[in-house]
Design a protein around this motif. Structure first.
Motif, PDB file in Angstrom:
ATOM      1  N   ARG A 353       1.171  -1.796   0.102  1.00  9.49           N
ATOM      2  CA  ARG A 353       0.076  -0.184   0.298  1.00  9.49           C
ATOM      3  C   ARG A 353       0.929   1.037   0.194  1.00  9.49           C
ATOM      4  N   LEU A 354       1.879   1.192   0.843  1.00 11.13           N
ATOM      5  CA  LEU A 354       2.977   2.869   1.013  1.00 11.13           C
ATOM      6  C   LEU A 354       3.812   2.360  -0.616  1.00 11.13           C
ATOM      7  N   MET A 355       4.354   2.001  -0.960  1.00 10.70           N
ATOM      8  CA  MET A 355       4.653   1.801  -1.883  1.00 10.70           C
ATOM      9  C   MET A 355       3.916   2.373  -2.901  1.00 10.70           C
ATOM     10  N   GLY A 356       2.657   1.875  -3.850  1.00  7.72           N
ATOM     11  CA  GLY A 356       1.497   1.370  -4.584  1.00  7.72           C
ATOM     12  C   GLY A 356       2.161   0.996  -5.626  1.00  7.72           C
ATOM     13  N   HIS A 357       2.539  -0.486  -5.141  1.00  4.96           N
ATOM     14  CA  HIS A 357       2.423  -1.602  -5.818  1.00  4.96           C
ATOM     15  C   HIS A 357       0.997  -1.867  -6.607  1.00  4.96           C
ATOM     16  N   SER A 358       1.198  -2.346  -7.783  1.00  6.42           N
ATOM     17  CA  SER A 358       0.174  -3.165  -8.570  1.00  6.42           C
ATOM     18  C   SER A 358      -0.381  -4.096  -7.694  1.00  6.42           C
ATOM     19  N   SER A 359       0.217  -4.608  -6.756  1.00  8.52           N
ATOM     20  CA  SER A 359      -0.161  -5.850  -6.841  1.00  8.52           C
ATOM     21  C   SER A 359       0.659  -6.961  -5.715  1.00  8.52           C
ATOM     22  N   ILE A 360       0.540  -7.253  -4.715  1.00  8.01           N
ATOM     23  CA  ILE A 360       1.473  -8.044  -3.298  1.00  8.01           C
ATOM     24  C   ILE A 360       2.044  -8.727  -3.965  1.00  8.01           C
ATOM     25  N   LYS A 361       2.147  -8.924  -5.726  1.00  5.32           N
ATOM     26  CA  LYS A 361       3.110 -10.302  -5.749  1.00  5.32           C
ATOM     27  C   LYS A 361       4.273  -9.212  -6.200  1.00  5.32           C
ATOM     28  N   VAL A 362       3.966  -7.831  -6.865  1.00 10.78           N
ATOM     29  CA  VAL A 362       4.955  -7.404  -7.106  1.00 10.78           C
ATOM     30  C   VAL A 362       5.548  -6.635  -6.428  1.00 10.78           C
TER      31      VAL A 362
END
Length: 391
Positions: A353-362
């Motif tokens: 959430r904090l890094m703004g990743h598109s998915s938890i896999k990333v």
């Protein structure tokens, strides 16, 4: 009705003609030198017809034509110019030179693997090969949308690209002493931007697009709603999950309060603009901001000097000539922020959430190794020994 017939061409050559009726009711033909090849091809074609997976070669576009349709679609969808330009490079430098004249209907899993082998033999890196094959997959997605193909030859493909896959995928992250030296060395206009990068984990494009309306000094957080692209245009963030709020420690808040008093004013109300209030360039963030700080702090590494063709220049002993260059880029500061958050006990979902990743896999692909618990692993190893040997 599907048949194989013997045909004598005007030139006197004897060929075997496979004929069938396609899904649109059109009669189609193809010539072969041997009857067995014609019969085998006809069996496969009838099987594909029954499953709705056959596109006649006569109506199938070449990969060059198909790529042009894909690029056109990318522009119509409003993708960022830098993204489209990268796709165009894949097409012009890698796809068209090797398979541009092949029909899309000819592209199969073995053909794609052969294409990957060609790219590797031509000196393309493993990363580039995977990206280019991914672009081929996107081309076929567009062809299927247009009804010009019914297959996805890159779907689930396992490219065997050799030892390059053994390279360490973990990002290079500045050490704590290096980060302390960077913070101590950043002054004037570069201090707040470097501090936000280190403690808030923003992408460089997000730093360049951040506005004062998105800085809440009372709530002690930044809200990300836009970014600046490579052409200095303000636009949407990288993905839906990139829209987020990030907490700020007191060091960052104090730096932002001081900077707000002397920040250049502009119509965009940017937090980190250039000298006239416009969007700052990424190159200036590096060349005038971070890199001089790294050089002054001695945070450098040796890199080969390259010629205009991108090849290392050699000395009289046939050894590459090297020079000291800054060790890190802006994205390394983002990695550093993530590592500090993980060390502080943030769980993977919080990091996403904090890094703004598109998915938890990333998140796991990049930072999975940082979530490791060495003590827990050791306890587990001891428990295995006890369960097996009782001591």
């Amino acid at each position: 009705m599907a048949k194989v017939r013997k045909r004598t061409l005007p030139s006197g050559l004897v060929r075997w003609q496979a004929g069938y009726v396609d899904g649109a009711g059109e009669r189609r033909f193809k010539l072969f030198e041997r009857k067995s090849d014609a019969e085998a091809w006809l069996v496969e074609t009838r099987h594909d017809l029954a499953r709705g997976l056959h596109t006649p070669g006569s109506v199938s576009p070449t990969m060059k034509e198909a790529a042009a349709l894909w690029i056109k679609r990318c522009n119509e969808k409003g993708l960022e110019p830098t993204t489209v330009r990268g796709y165009e490079e894949h097409v012009d430098l890698h796809i068209v030179p090797f398979i541009g004249m092949k029909k899309a209907a000819e592209m199969t899993v073995p053909t794609i693997n052969g294409f990957a082998d060609q790219l590797r033999d031509a000196g393309r890196s493993t990363v580039m090969i995977k990206k280019v094959v991914g672009s081929v997959g996107s081309i076929f997605k567009e062809l299927r949308r247009r009804g010009l193909a019914n297959t996805a030859p890159t779907a689930g493909i396992d490219l065997d690209l050799g030892d390059d896959d053994r390279e360490d995928p973990r990002p290079i992250i500045p050490t704590k002493p290096e980060l302390q030296a960077i913070i101590a060395g950043c002054i004037d206009r570069w201090r707040p931007v470097i501090l936000v990068a280190i403690f808030c984990g923003l992408r460089a494009s997000e730093l360049r697009g951040l506005t004062w309306s998105n800085v809440d000094l009372d709530a002690r957080q930044l809200t990300l709603t836009q970014r600046a692209d490579a052409f200095h245009r303000i636009g949407k963030l990288k993905s839906r999950t990139a829209y987020r709020s990030v907490p700020c420690p007191s060091l960052v808040l104090n730096a932002l309060r001081e900077w707000k008093l002397k920040c250049p004013k502009g119509d965009l109300s940017l937090v980190f603009p250039n000298g006239i209030g416009k969007v700052e360039s990424h190159s200036n963030l590096l060349e005038r901001g971070l890199h001089p700080i790294l050089v002054a702090a001695g945070i450098t590494e040796l890199a080969p000097v390259l010629d205009e063709a991108g090849k290392p220049i050699l000395n009289n002993a046939s050894e590459p000539i090297t020079r000291e260059v800054p060790k890190y880029g802006m994205h390394s500061l983002r990695h550093a922020c993530a590592s500090l958050w993980i060390e502080s006990g943030y769980n993977p979902k919080q990091i996403q959430r904090l890094m703004g990743h598109s998915s938890i896999k990333v998140t796991f692909d990049i930072y999975g190794h940082l979530f490791a618990d060495a003590e827990a692993d050791q306890r587990a190893a001891e428990n295995v020994q006890i369960r097996l040997l009782g001591a």
